[in-house]
Design a protein around this motif. Structure first.
Motif, PDB file in Angstrom:
ATOM      1  N   UNK A 110     -72.102   5.999  28.504  1.00  0.00           N
ATOM      2  CA  UNK A 110     -71.081   5.308  28.948  1.00  0.00           C
ATOM      3  C   UNK A 110     -69.552   5.388  28.535  1.00  0.00           C
ATOM      4  N   UNK A 111     -69.245   5.683  27.284  1.00  0.00           N
ATOM      5  CA  UNK A 111     -68.068   5.969  26.776  1.00  0.00           C
ATOM      6  C   UNK A 111     -67.611   7.477  27.347  1.00  0.00           C
ATOM      7  N   UNK A 112     -68.564   8.286  27.175  1.00  0.00           N
ATOM      8  CA  UNK A 112     -68.311   9.648  27.609  1.00  0.00           C
ATOM      9  C   UNK A 112     -68.070   9.937  29.040  1.00  0.00           C
ATOM     10  N   UNK A 113     -69.071   9.483  29.868  1.00  0.00           N
ATOM     11  CA  UNK A 113     -68.790   9.515  31.354  1.00  0.00           C
ATOM     12  C   UNK A 113     -67.354   8.789  31.789  1.00  0.00           C
ATOM     13  N   UNK A 128     -64.859   8.224  30.009  1.00  0.00           N
ATOM     14  CA  UNK A 128     -63.578   9.082  29.486  1.00  0.00           C
ATOM     15  C   UNK A 128     -63.377  10.323  30.312  1.00  0.00           C
ATOM     16  N   UNK A 129     -64.527  10.958  30.535  1.00  0.00           N
ATOM     17  CA  UNK A 129     -64.304  12.278  31.541  1.00  0.00           C
ATOM     18  C   UNK A 129     -63.741  11.965  32.654  1.00  0.00           C
ATOM     19  N   UNK A 130     -64.352  10.744  33.628  1.00  0.00           N
ATOM     20  CA  UNK A 130     -63.822  10.656  34.917  1.00  0.00           C
ATOM     21  C   UNK A 130     -62.386  10.052  34.750  1.00  0.00           C
ATOM     22  N   UNK A 131     -61.973   9.713  33.876  1.00  0.00           N
ATOM     23  CA  UNK A 131     -60.306   9.152  33.561  1.00  0.00           C
ATOM     24  C   UNK A 131     -59.635  10.127  33.318  1.00  0.00           C
ATOM     25  N   UNK A 132     -60.109  10.980  32.286  1.00  0.00           N
ATOM     26  CA  UNK A 132     -59.299  12.326  31.695  1.00  0.00           C
ATOM     27  C   UNK A 132     -59.268  13.630  33.073  1.00  0.00           C
ATOM     28  N   UNK A 133     -60.484  13.830  33.370  1.00  0.00           N
ATOM     29  CA  UNK A 133     -60.663  14.841  34.490  1.00  0.00           C
ATOM     30  C   UNK A 133     -61.061  14.539  35.580  1.00  0.00           C
ATOM     31  N   UNK A 134     -60.955  13.342  36.285  1.00  0.00           N
ATOM     32  CA  UNK A 134     -61.542  12.939  37.352  1.00  0.00           C
ATOM     33  C   UNK A 134     -60.675  13.570  38.565  1.00  0.00           C
TER      34      UNK A 134
END
Length: 165
Positions: free
Chosen positions: A63-66, A68-74
């Motif tokens: 949950x945290x990884x996905x 964070x990825x969507x926020x940082x690299x979305x």
């Protein structure tokens, strides 16, 4: 003794809707997880260690990884998806053009040459050739005309009688 009741379980239909909602959210979560993992491997700007780090982060703390990825690299994720879709569309268009034997729009000269070859083989008559030639020339003449049309004169107001007896 106080018992806690849930509205969704008091009514069987609401229970079914509640279950469908959770099932839908569960499926959407896995779709998002797979899209993020595929994007990690698709990204050419990231190095191997960065890809490994994001992948471990998304698999260990999903949950945290996905999120964070969507926020940082979305934003870049959307751009890569769009670029891949455009490349696939170009590949399909090129394949269709190659298979159909055309490379872009044909000119009237090309179409007339093809028509004369067909007439020379005897597949069409002279009358059919003449009608097809007129059709080709009229369609290409219509395409060559400017798109601006002259302004039409307004019709005066008054009673209109489309049917006369």
């Amino acid at each position: 003794m106080v018992t806690q009741t849930y509205l969704a379980y008091d009514y069987p239909l609401l229970s079914a809707f509640w279950t469908l909602l959770w099932f839908f959210l569960w499926v959407m979560w896995f779709v998002l997880l797979f899209r993020v993992v595929l994007d990690i491997f698709r990204d050419d700007s990231m190095g191997g260690w960065a890809k490994a780090g994001w992948l471990v982060f998304c698999l260990v703390l999903p949950f945290l990884g996905v999120f964070a990825y969507v926020i940082v690299r979305g934003r870049e994720m959307g751009r890569r998806e769009l670029a891949q879709a455009r490349a696939q569309q170009r590949a399909v268009d090129d394949y269709i053009r190659e298979t159909a034997g055309t490379r872009g729009p044909t000119s009237s000269v090309d179409e007339l040459a093809r028509l004369s070859e067909i007439r020379a083989r005897g597949d069409i008559t002279d009358d059919e050739f003449r009608r097809a030639k007129e059709l080709v020339l009229s369609s290409h003449a219509a395409e060559a005309r400017p798109t601006s049309e002259p302004a039409s004169t307004p019709t005066p107001p008054g009673p209109s009688t489309p049917f006369t007896t």
